[in-house]
Design an enzyme around this catalytic site. Structure first.
Site, PDB file in Angstrom:
ATOM      1  N   SER A   1     -26.227  -3.023 -28.961  1.00 57.25           N
ATOM      2  CA  SER A   1     -24.821  -2.928 -29.339  1.00 57.25           C
ATOM      3  C   SER A   1     -24.546  -3.837 -30.552  1.00 57.25           C
ATOM      4  CB  SER A   1     -23.929  -3.274 -28.146  1.00 57.25           C
ATOM      5  OG  SER A   1     -22.597  -2.909 -28.390  1.00 57.25           O
TER       6      SER A   1
ATOM      7  N   ASP B   1     -23.832   7.929 -24.943  1.00 58.26           N
ATOM      8  CA  ASP B   1     -23.195   6.643 -25.229  1.00 58.26           C
ATOM      9  C   ASP B   1     -21.717   6.865 -25.561  1.00 58.26           C
ATOM     10  OD1 ASP B   1     -22.361   4.157 -26.342  1.00 58.26           O
ATOM     11  OD2 ASP B   1     -24.426   3.693 -26.858  1.00 58.26           O
TER      12      ASP B   1
ATOM     13  N   HIS C   1     -24.416   3.539 -22.960  1.00 60.96           N
ATOM     14  CA  HIS C   1     -24.446   2.230 -23.595  1.00 60.96           C
ATOM     15  C   HIS C   1     -24.939   1.200 -22.578  1.00 60.96           C
ATOM     16  CE1 HIS C   1     -23.097   0.114 -27.215  1.00 60.96           C
ATOM     17  NE2 HIS C   1     -22.671  -0.877 -26.445  1.00 60.96           N
TER      18      HIS C   1
END
Length: 415
Positions: free
Chosen positions: A252, A349, A382
């Site tokens: 991330s 995601d 994610h």
């Protein structure tokens, strides 16, 4: 009791659906959707087991004779079919990433490793690992905690994970940069499955804190990452590490920072006061990163990060300081001399869309002399690799393959 069972069946079915469906334009609901999809998708078999156990217990006591409970059973049955599918999908991670590695490194890439290093590689995953998703400790790994690498107090501390036994030539080093939207996160919270796995196999892993927004404005974050690389070069030999080989990873915001660090070795603007330090890295493995803060290809126009970045992270608008926004985007630094890179992203995601990774990889592959491997994981959310799961452990095995290959190739070049 039947009403509670029906309610649990409804919640289970809804959560399973979030893991199955690729949802995008969710606006304020995106974090909630992500959280439900993340835990349902990565813990699919664990959810299936407790739900079946609950159903069996209630059936024994006759609760399922009630019509409302039977409706709940129908919802659970639909959820179970979805959970089985999610588990099978996660098991396919090995095939997908092995194919990506062969495409990027060559069909026989493992043959370039010594027989000793080939023995540390794994193909399968253990149920004893993914059935205990939050059990991180592994035998034979030493941890040194809260070591200062710069003068930023708690935000400039690092932890070191390494084997108890020394390695000839020193341990190759992996630097882990945590995520959290540049505003939250701690070094102890992410990538532990990968770090413990590597440390058991002769690697030294360093996990860092760095200054966070809004107390610090960009580029403070990348400056701290560069400071940690400089510290590793100067000090890691004291812990048995080889300061000449450093790989970097992160997810991330950590994917953004790790790829930016890999593409900007010795970049003076990101090294104020230590411009002469060598901050080059020998490999990079960014997970689900943000690669273009400008969103120049309008990948996420309706879910833009621009206001959040302007107000809290960059603390200026793109019109006020276009040079800073441009230089902060890894996509702007793609060049032919970038180190070997393994980019990993999930198709589902919710927070950082997979098209961003595709665009970044495409730009890299057009110009880079070194291999660029891209692993796109169907159904992955994610932060999927924060704890042990079937998908996580297969991904850890694939990253180990990549890092062992890059290290073996680096050693061969030195020889």
């Amino acid at each position: 009791m039947s009403g509670m069972y029906f309610f649990l069946g409804l919640v289970s079915f809804a959560c399973t659906c979030t893991a199955l469906v690729q949802a995008r334009r969710l606006y304020w609901a995106a974090p909630l959707y992500f959280f439900a999809a993340w835990l349902s998708g990565e813990l699919a078999m664990i959810h299936l087991l407790w739900q079946v156990a609950l159903t069996a217990a209630l059936a024994f006591f006759g609760v399922l004779d009630d019509r409302l409970a039977q409706a709940g059973l129908g919802l659970f049955a639909l959820s179970w079919m979805g959970l089985v599918y999610l588990h099978i999908q996660a098991m396919d991670t090995q095939r997908i990433l092995r194919r990506a590695l062969r495409r990027g490194l060559g069909i026989d890439y493992r043959c370039t490793l010594s027989s000793e290093r080939q023995r540390v590689l794994e193909d399968g995953v253990r149920a004893s690992s993914w059935m205990k998703p939050f059990s991180m400790y592994r035998d034979g790994v030493r941890v040194h905690s809260h070591i200062s690498y710069a003068d930023g107090g708690k935000r400039n501390l690092l932890d070191i994970y390494h084997p108890q036994e020394p390695r000839e030539g020193g341990f190759p080093v992996l630097l882990q940069v945590h995520g959290g939207g540049w505003m939250i996160g701690e070094k102890e919270q992410q990538a532990k499955p990968l770090m413990y796995h590597l440390a058991q196999r002769g690697w030294l892993c360093v996990a860092i804190n760095y200054r966070l927004s809004p107390l610090a404005a960009f580029p403070a974050h990348i400056i701290d990452v560069k400071k940690s690389i400089a510290w590793i070069r100067e000090n890691i030999s004291q812990y048995g590490g080889n300061p000449d080989f450093i790989a970097i990873t992160g997810g991330s915001a950590g994917g953004h920072l790790s790829s930016l660090a890999a593409l900007t070795p010795n970049h003076a603007d990101f090294q104020p006061g230590f411009e002469d330090a060598d901050t080059a890295v020998q490999a990079a493995v960014p997970f689900y990163g943000v690669y273009d803060l400008l969103d120049r290809y309008e990948i996420r126009p309706e879910m833009s990060m621009e206001k959040m970045l302007s107000d809290r992270v960059m603390q200026c608008t793109r019109e006020q300081n276009p040079e800073l926004w441009e230089s902060s985007s890894p996509l702007a630094h793609v060049h032919e001399d970038s180190p070997p890179m393994f980019v990993i992203h999930g198709t589902h995601d919710t927070l950082v869309w997979v098209e961003e990774a595709r665009t970044f990889v495409s730009a890299l592959q057009k110009v880079a002399k070194e291999p660029v491997v891209y692993g796109e994981l169907p159904g992955a959310q994610h932060a999927f690799e924060v704890f042990h799961s079937v998908r996580t452990d297969h991904t850890v095995n694939a990253v180990t393959d990549f890092l062992e290959w890059t290290h073996a190739r680096w050693l061969a070049g030195r020889a």
